[in-house]
Design a protein around this motif. Sequence first.
Motif, PDB file in Angstrom:
ATOM      1  N   HIS A 288     -14.255  15.606 -62.902  1.00 47.74           N
ATOM      2  CA  HIS A 288     -14.329  14.154 -62.743  1.00 47.74           C
ATOM      3  C   HIS A 288     -13.037  13.593 -62.152  1.00 47.74           C
ATOM      4  O   HIS A 288     -11.937  13.875 -62.652  1.00 47.74           O
ATOM      5  CB  HIS A 288     -14.555  13.481 -64.107  1.00 47.74           C
TER       6      HIS A 288
ATOM      7  N   LYS B  44     -16.333   9.537 -61.006  1.00 46.45           N
ATOM      8  CA  LYS B  44     -15.565   8.879 -62.060  1.00 46.45           C
ATOM      9  C   LYS B  44     -16.194   9.128 -63.422  1.00 46.45           C
ATOM     10  O   LYS B  44     -17.422   9.126 -63.563  1.00 46.45           O
ATOM     11  CB  LYS B  44     -15.501   7.374 -61.784  1.00 46.45           C
TER      12      LYS B  44
ATOM     13  N   THR C 269     -17.360   7.895 -66.801  1.00 45.62           N
ATOM     14  CA  THR C 269     -17.757   6.603 -67.343  1.00 45.62           C
ATOM     15  C   THR C 269     -18.519   6.796 -68.648  1.00 45.62           C
ATOM     16  O   THR C 269     -18.769   7.920 -69.092  1.00 45.62           O
ATOM     17  CB  THR C 269     -18.662   5.842 -66.347  1.00 45.62           C
ATOM     18  N   GLU C 270     -18.933   5.688 -69.242  1.00 49.33           N
ATOM     19  CA  GLU C 270     -19.717   5.741 -70.479  1.00 49.33           C
ATOM     20  C   GLU C 270     -21.051   6.443 -70.283  1.00 49.33           C
ATOM     21  O   GLU C 270     -21.658   6.911 -71.253  1.00 49.33           O
ATOM     22  CB  GLU C 270     -19.946   4.318 -71.007  1.00 49.33           C
ATOM     23  N   ASP C 271     -21.509   6.510 -69.048  1.00 51.52           N
ATOM     24  CA  ASP C 271     -22.783   7.164 -68.754  1.00 51.52           C
ATOM     25  C   ASP C 271     -22.636   8.639 -68.378  1.00 51.52           C
ATOM     26  O   ASP C 271     -23.637   9.306 -68.107  1.00 51.52           O
ATOM     27  CB  ASP C 271     -23.500   6.429 -67.611  1.00 51.52           C
ATOM     28  N   SER C 272     -21.400   9.129 -68.348  1.00 41.92           N
ATOM     29  CA  SER C 272     -21.167  10.515 -67.959  1.00 41.92           C
ATOM     30  C   SER C 272     -21.635  11.471 -69.055  1.00 41.92           C
ATOM     31  O   SER C 272     -21.637  11.135 -70.240  1.00 41.92           O
ATOM     32  CB  SER C 272     -19.683  10.751 -67.678  1.00 41.92           C
TER      33      SER C 272
ATOM     34  N   ALA D  19      -9.167   6.172 -70.417  1.00 43.99           N
ATOM     35  CA  ALA D  19     -10.067   7.257 -70.013  1.00 43.99           C
ATOM     36  C   ALA D  19     -10.041   8.389 -71.029  1.00 43.99           C
ATOM     37  O   ALA D  19     -11.084   8.997 -71.331  1.00 43.99           O
ATOM     38  CB  ALA D  19      -9.673   7.765 -68.632  1.00 43.99           C
TER      39      ALA D  19
END
Length: 229
Positions: free
Chosen positions: A55, A101, A103-106, A121
């Motif tokens: 990432h 990137k 993110t909260e959805d990763s 992060a």
Amino acid sequence: MEEQLEQLKGKATSVRFSDIEWFHPGIPVLIGGAGGIGSWLTFFLARQECNIYLHDFDEVDETNLGGQLYGTNYIGTEKVEAMMDISKIFCNNDGGSNMGKFTEDSYANPIMFSAFDNMKARKLMFEKWKSQDDREIFIDGRMLAESAQIFAVRKGDEDRYEEELFDDNEVGDVACSMKATSHCGAMTAGYMTSIFNNYITNVKAKMEFREVPFRTLFELPTITQDVKL
């Protein structure tokens, strides 16, 4: 001789350590950050034939060249794409994925490495790791130009690690010209890789005979190291 070379084709980068206990080709690992620590870490883990989910959302620029594993030919290239290219050229490893990137959805992964340069992060990645029932180890590297801390968090260490988290605004300003060096970044990544290897060795052996310290600190001006188990 030609027959031996043919057998080694595609594996020449790992032949010197392929019988060591921790060698585990194809093991999936997730790395957050491809900068001062993460570029070196990606290189080391790619050399060990890990399957890397990397990432980062930044591009290589001239200021990165002093501390990160990039050449001038990669300026303007996405860091993740540059590392995928470097992994193929120098490690013969194409088992990498550009995850963009974090993110909260990763997605999360049982084995995760934080090589971010900010606490926001780092906290987000830790929370994602902690949410997994099958979580194994979260290895967090933090560094300046001549010092570093590495935390290795396993199931049961979550509360202890959370005491080491803080807000970004609590960190004092450091001059941009004193934030990163290649040798300190590579050393930090080397320690992180070694801690990971010790963990994998212990898992395979089903016993704790290699150290996996909770915190490792080193200071280069004094050539000192402090370890907390």
